[in-house]
Design an enzyme around this catalytic site. Structure first.
Site, mmCIF file in Angstrom:
data_model
loop_
_atom_site.group_PDB
_atom_site.id
_atom_site.type_symbol
_atom_site.label_atom_id
_atom_site.label_comp_id
_atom_site.label_asym_id
_atom_site.label_seq_id
_atom_site.Cartn_x
_atom_site.Cartn_y
_atom_site.Cartn_z
ATOM 1 N N LYS A 90 0.996 -1.253 -0.009
ATOM 2 C CA LYS A 90 -0.053 0.072 -0.152
ATOM 3 C C LYS A 90 0.963 1.103 -0.075
ATOM 4 O O LYS A 90 1.998 1.196 0.360
ATOM 5 C CB LYS A 90 -0.923 0.007 1.152
ATOM 6 C CG LYS A 90 -2.227 -1.067 0.968
ATOM 7 C CD LYS A 90 -3.199 -1.007 2.071
ATOM 8 C CE LYS A 90 -4.354 -2.208 1.621
ATOM 9 N NZ LYS A 90 -5.369 -2.264 2.579
ATOM 10 N N ARG B 209 -2.842 -10.028 4.968
ATOM 11 C CA ARG B 209 -3.294 -10.327 3.743
ATOM 12 C C ARG B 209 -2.072 -9.803 2.899
ATOM 13 O O ARG B 209 -1.965 -8.587 2.896
ATOM 14 C CB ARG B 209 -4.615 -9.641 3.397
ATOM 15 C CG ARG B 209 -5.114 -9.805 1.678
ATOM 16 C CD ARG B 209 -6.431 -8.905 1.852
ATOM 17 N NE ARG B 209 -7.155 -8.912 0.496
ATOM 18 C CZ ARG B 209 -6.675 -8.260 -0.377
ATOM 19 N NH1 ARG B 209 -5.900 -7.336 -0.368
ATOM 20 N NH2 ARG B 209 -7.465 -8.475 -1.932
#
Length: 285
Positions: free
Chosen positions: A226, A264
């Site tokens: 991210k 994740r």
């Protein structure tokens, strides 16, 4: 609701795992932020998913709609068409499968095909039928924090106390899930890093996972690749999501040491190693 849509129980080995679990990502999309289009072909997606399992992924998370800021919505019928063949192939291979969707019809179809987990980045706010659908299936429900939609969430990243506010909003959605019939023990909470969060909010939430754990539910952390990780990679690589893999694994080690249930991730091998290192480290405390 189909009478055949009731999920098989999550394997006990995953419920009582000795380390943080690793959920590998398979984006069957043309526009996901880090690998859009790479796994869009059905056969390529299945091969990649199976490869993640051989690398040690405990769970494979299959998604057919990008949730990045500004992503174009995908009709549930198209999303289901994308993910279902991959889910079916993984179930046939005896993998533990999660479906990443905000749509009740996609969730139901995936669970009917053998998925164990519904991973809903909207926390049940995008589709009014989602919570009741998950309750009827008995699937494990990953309830993520998010404000707004992909179009609006960046404008909603305004907090006085991000930890307290995210915790309160997760608690509210947990209450709604339980009221809809989802057993509390079937719910996993996700703070939603990057969803209506600026970089500093993500770091603060990671530093205070213990406060979110006070809600009494297992936590899933999705930091992989991210944008906030660009803060800690060399400046000339900041815009390259794959250059954030080492930082992603570092977050996994720290989150695992903090006791999260699962992470994740896009790249599995290093994150499995990170989770194992954290388990060995914390075992000697």
């Amino acid at each position: 609701m189909s009478e055949h849509a009731v999920v098989a129980p999550l394997p006990e080995a995953l419920r009582a795992a000795s380390r943080t679990l690793v959920m590998g990502v398979v984006n069957v999309t043309p526009d996901s932020f880090s690998d859009g289009g790479q796994w869009f072909d059905r056969d390529v997606a299945v091969a990649h998913a199976r490869h993640l399992v051989t690398q040690g992924a405990d769970i494979v998370d299959v998604g057919g709609e990008s949730s990045r800021p500004g992503a174009v919505p995908v009709p549930p019928t198209e999303e289901t068409r994308r993910v279902l063949p991959v889910v079916e192939a993984l179930v046939d291979a005896e993998a533990v499968v999660s479906v990443d969707t905000v749509h009740a019809t996609t969730a139901e179809a995936a669970v009917a095909a053998g998925a164990h987990i519904v991973n809903d980045v909207s926390g049940g706010t995008a589709d009014p039928e989602m919570l009741a659908t998950v309750a009827a299936t008995g699937a494990v429900y990953v309830l993520q924090h998010r404000r707004g939609t992909p179009d609006t969430m960046n404008s909603l990243a305004v907090y006085d106390d991000v930890v307290a506010e995210v915790r309160a909003e997760l608690a509210e959605r947990l209450e709604a899930a339980v009221a809809a019939g989802i057993p509390e023990q079937q719910v996993v909470l996700d703070p939603g890093l990057g969803f209506a969060k600026e970089a500093r909010h993500n770091w603060t939430l990671l530093a205070h996972l213990d406060e979110l754990a006070r809600l009494g539910r297992p936590l899933l952390v999705g930091a992989s690749r991210k944008r906030f990780l660009a803060d800690v990679v060399p400046a000339h690589l900041a815009d390259q999501p794959l250059a954030r893999d080492a930082a992603s694994a570092a977050v996994t080690a720290l989150a695992a040491a903090a006791g999260v249930w699962a992470v994740r991730v896009h790249e599995v091998t290093a994150n499995v190693d990170a989770a194992r290192v954290a388990a060995a480290w914390t075992a000697e405390r």
